[in-house]
Design a protein around this motif. Structure first.
Motif, PDB file in Angstrom:
ATOM      1  N   PRO A  69     -33.027  44.930 -28.540  1.00  0.00           N
ATOM      2  CA  PRO A  69     -32.402  43.701 -29.042  1.00  0.00           C
ATOM      3  C   PRO A  69     -31.557  43.029 -27.960  1.00  0.00           C
ATOM      4  N   ASP A  70     -31.362  41.720 -28.097  1.00  0.00           N
ATOM      5  CA  ASP A  70     -30.620  41.000 -27.062  1.00  0.00           C
ATOM      6  C   ASP A  70     -29.126  41.323 -27.069  1.00  0.00           C
ATOM      7  N   THR A  71     -28.702  42.191 -27.995  1.00  0.00           N
ATOM      8  CA  THR A  71     -27.320  42.668 -28.014  1.00  0.00           C
ATOM      9  C   THR A  71     -27.167  43.984 -27.254  1.00  0.00           C
ATOM     10  N   ASP A  72     -28.270  44.518 -26.726  1.00  0.00           N
ATOM     11  CA  ASP A  72     -28.224  45.775 -25.996  1.00  0.00           C
ATOM     12  C   ASP A  72     -27.461  45.601 -24.683  1.00  0.00           C
ATOM     13  N   ARG A  73     -26.813  46.660 -24.235  1.00  0.00           N
ATOM     14  CA  ARG A  73     -26.010  46.605 -23.011  1.00  0.00           C
ATOM     15  C   ARG A  73     -26.820  46.147 -21.798  1.00  0.00           C
ATOM     16  N   TRP A  74     -28.102  46.557 -21.720  1.00  0.00           N
ATOM     17  CA  TRP A  74     -28.897  46.184 -20.545  1.00  0.00           C
ATOM     18  C   TRP A  74     -29.037  44.673 -20.402  1.00  0.00           C
ATOM     19  N   TRP A  75     -29.110  43.957 -21.524  1.00  0.00           N
ATOM     20  CA  TRP A  75     -29.190  42.497 -21.445  1.00  0.00           C
ATOM     21  C   TRP A  75     -27.877  41.916 -20.915  1.00  0.00           C
ATOM     22  N   ALA A  76     -26.760  42.507 -21.321  1.00  0.00           N
ATOM     23  CA  ALA A  76     -25.456  42.053 -20.821  1.00  0.00           C
ATOM     24  C   ALA A  76     -25.337  42.317 -19.323  1.00  0.00           C
ATOM     25  N   GLU A  77     -25.831  43.481 -18.890  1.00  0.00           N
ATOM     26  CA  GLU A  77     -25.772  43.795 -17.459  1.00  0.00           C
ATOM     27  C   GLU A  77     -26.675  42.852 -16.661  1.00  0.00           C
ATOM     28  N   HIS A 136     -21.822  33.823 -20.869  1.00  0.00           N
ATOM     29  CA  HIS A 136     -22.702  34.512 -21.823  1.00  0.00           C
ATOM     30  C   HIS A 136     -22.584  36.027 -21.669  1.00  0.00           C
ATOM     31  N   ALA A 137     -22.545  36.486 -20.416  1.00  0.00           N
ATOM     32  CA  ALA A 137     -22.403  37.926 -20.163  1.00  0.00           C
ATOM     33  C   ALA A 137     -21.085  38.435 -20.726  1.00  0.00           C
ATOM     34  N   GLY A 138     -20.041  37.647 -20.554  1.00  0.00           N
ATOM     35  CA  GLY A 138     -18.739  38.035 -21.074  1.00  0.00           C
ATOM     36  C   GLY A 138     -18.728  38.135 -22.588  1.00  0.00           C
ATOM     37  N   GLU A 139     -19.425  37.213 -23.236  1.00  0.00           N
ATOM     38  CA  GLU A 139     -19.511  37.244 -24.706  1.00  0.00           C
ATOM     39  C   GLU A 139     -20.264  38.483 -25.174  1.00  0.00           C
ATOM     40  N   LEU A 140     -21.369  38.809 -24.516  1.00  0.00           N
ATOM     41  CA  LEU A 140     -22.127  40.010 -24.867  1.00  0.00           C
ATOM     42  C   LEU A 140     -21.284  41.268 -24.632  1.00  0.00           C
ATOM     43  N   ALA A 141     -20.561  41.275 -23.510  1.00  0.00           N
ATOM     44  CA  ALA A 141     -19.736  42.434 -23.178  1.00  0.00           C
ATOM     45  C   ALA A 141     -18.575  42.587 -24.156  1.00  0.00           C
ATOM     46  N   ASP A 142     -17.997  41.457 -24.563  1.00  0.00           N
ATOM     47  CA  ASP A 142     -16.929  41.506 -25.575  1.00  0.00           C
ATOM     48  C   ASP A 142     -17.443  42.131 -26.866  1.00  0.00           C
ATOM     49  N   ALA A 143     -18.616  41.683 -27.295  1.00  0.00           N
ATOM     50  CA  ALA A 143     -19.195  42.187 -28.547  1.00  0.00           C
ATOM     51  C   ALA A 143     -19.518  43.664 -28.456  1.00  0.00           C
ATOM     52  N   GLY A 144     -19.952  44.095 -27.272  1.00  0.00           N
ATOM     53  CA  GLY A 144     -20.331  45.497 -27.111  1.00  0.00           C
ATOM     54  C   GLY A 144     -19.195  46.400 -26.681  1.00  0.00           C
ATOM     55  N   TRP A 198     -17.872  46.539 -23.591  1.00  0.00           N
ATOM     56  CA  TRP A 198     -18.173  47.074 -22.252  1.00  0.00           C
ATOM     57  C   TRP A 198     -17.214  46.473 -21.239  1.00  0.00           C
ATOM     58  N   ARG A 199     -16.119  47.174 -20.943  1.00  0.00           N
ATOM     59  CA  ARG A 199     -15.057  46.659 -20.069  1.00  0.00           C
ATOM     60  C   ARG A 199     -15.566  46.357 -18.670  1.00  0.00           C
ATOM     61  N   ASP A 200     -16.448  47.199 -18.147  1.00  0.00           N
ATOM     62  CA  ASP A 200     -16.929  46.980 -16.785  1.00  0.00           C
ATOM     63  C   ASP A 200     -17.701  45.674 -16.669  1.00  0.00           C
ATOM     64  N   LEU A 201     -18.487  45.346 -17.686  1.00  0.00           N
ATOM     65  CA  LEU A 201     -19.257  44.104 -17.638  1.00  0.00           C
ATOM     66  C   LEU A 201     -18.372  42.895 -17.925  1.00  0.00           C
ATOM     67  N   LYS A 202     -17.359  43.077 -18.751  1.00  0.00           N
ATOM     68  CA  LYS A 202     -16.386  41.992 -18.956  1.00  0.00           C
ATOM     69  C   LYS A 202     -15.680  41.677 -17.636  1.00  0.00           C
ATOM     70  N   ALA A 203     -15.341  42.720 -16.886  1.00  0.00           N
ATOM     71  CA  ALA A 203     -14.677  42.530 -15.593  1.00  0.00           C
ATOM     72  C   ALA A 203     -15.589  41.808 -14.607  1.00  0.00           C
ATOM     73  N   LEU A 204     -16.865  42.198 -14.578  1.00  0.00           N
ATOM     74  CA  LEU A 204     -17.807  41.573 -13.653  1.00  0.00           C
ATOM     75  C   LEU A 204     -18.003  40.097 -14.000  1.00  0.00           C
ATOM     76  N   ALA A 205     -18.102  39.780 -15.280  1.00  0.00           N
ATOM     77  CA  ALA A 205     -18.247  38.388 -15.701  1.00  0.00           C
ATOM     78  C   ALA A 205     -17.008  37.582 -15.332  1.00  0.00           C
TER      79      ALA A 205
END
Length: 270
Positions: free
Chosen positions: A61-69, A93-101, A103-110
């Protein structure tokens, strides 16, 4: 270790051929990281197209972590090649996905990408807010390369607005982050950032030591971006030492490294 990095893409291709699509994703992202430092961001973006195609085959699904990464890493690459509008949109968009999931590391990268885009646009207060967010998200155990980039920019911003107290405090944080990685592209960037800090303070001998160390680490890791950065720093240091010949040599080597991978990153670490 270098052999392992070289074979990440081959492993991914083998897994895709066997229709083991989900298993192929992690080595594909490792291959992207390796390509970023050895061939540049544009080449890495092309490889991210392969990652996307494989993700489609996984039917995750597009909510999976791999899509956020995927979104976060694509935003990084787009910002690096000056596609700022696209980088901002995809980073958000990446930040929104990371917020929902969560995932702090991806929020930081975004947030790191959004800070870079804001800074390029001259929105320094906004950029500072994003970079501060990155440091809060990475803390003391997050990705040291992401933390280093944020502290480096925060130190530069304090220096530019003539706030020596903030610059000094951020320099200490920068050195703390650099101490967490002494090898590979992260180590090369950390030593370059410390060299830039020393150069900004006028300590040319200290700057030269750290820049030379950064170059050695980058060469050992075959990190072309890191080599370009270190040569550019050594050129700056030579200019301040009024050594025109050495400055010209390092500057030419830095430009050569950037051109070899099609990147036009900033030459200044101050």
């Amino acid at each position: 270790a270098d052999i392992g990095r070289q074979t990440h893409r081959e492993l991914a291709q083998h897994l895709v051929a066997a229709k083991r699509y989900v298993e192929a994703i992690p080595p594909m992202f490792l291959a992207v990281e390796h390509r970023t430092h050895t061939q540049g961001h544009l080449a890495a973006l092309h490889l991210l197209d392969d990652v996307k195609a494989t993700l489609v085959l996984t039917e995750l699904p597009d909510t999976d972590r791999w899509w956020a990464e995927l979104a976060a890493r694509k935003a990084v690459g787009l910002e690096a090649i000056d596609k700022h509008g696209d980088a901002w949109r995809i980073a958000r968009h990446a930040g929104e996905l990371a917020d929902a999931g969560g995932w702090r590391d991806l929020k930081a990268l975004a947030a790191l990408v959004q800070g870079a885009v804001s800074l390029t646009a001259g929105r320094t207060k906004e950029a500072e807010q994003f970079y501060t967010k990155v440091t809060m998200l990475t803390g003391t155990d997050g990705d040291p390369l992401v933390a280093l980039q944020a502290w480096h920019q925060l130190r530069q911003l304090a220096h530019r607005r003539n706030d020596p107290q903030a610059a000094l405090a951020r320099s200490a944080k920068l050195r703390d982050a650099a101490s967490r990685a002494t090898a590979g592209p992260t180590g090369a960037f950390g030593h370059a950032a410390i060299a830039g800090d020393a150069l900004a303070r006028g300590d040319h001998d200290d700057a030269r030591r750290w820049a030379t160390s950064s170059l050695a680490i980058a060469e050992a890791a075959k990190d072309i971006l890191g080599q370009a950065r270190a040569h550019s720093l050594l050129a700056d240091i030579a200019v301040h030492a009024e050594d025109a010949e050495t400055a010209r040599s390092h500057f030419a080597l830095g430009i050569d490294r950037y051109e070899a991978i099609g990147d036009s990153g900033s030459l200044s670490m101050r």
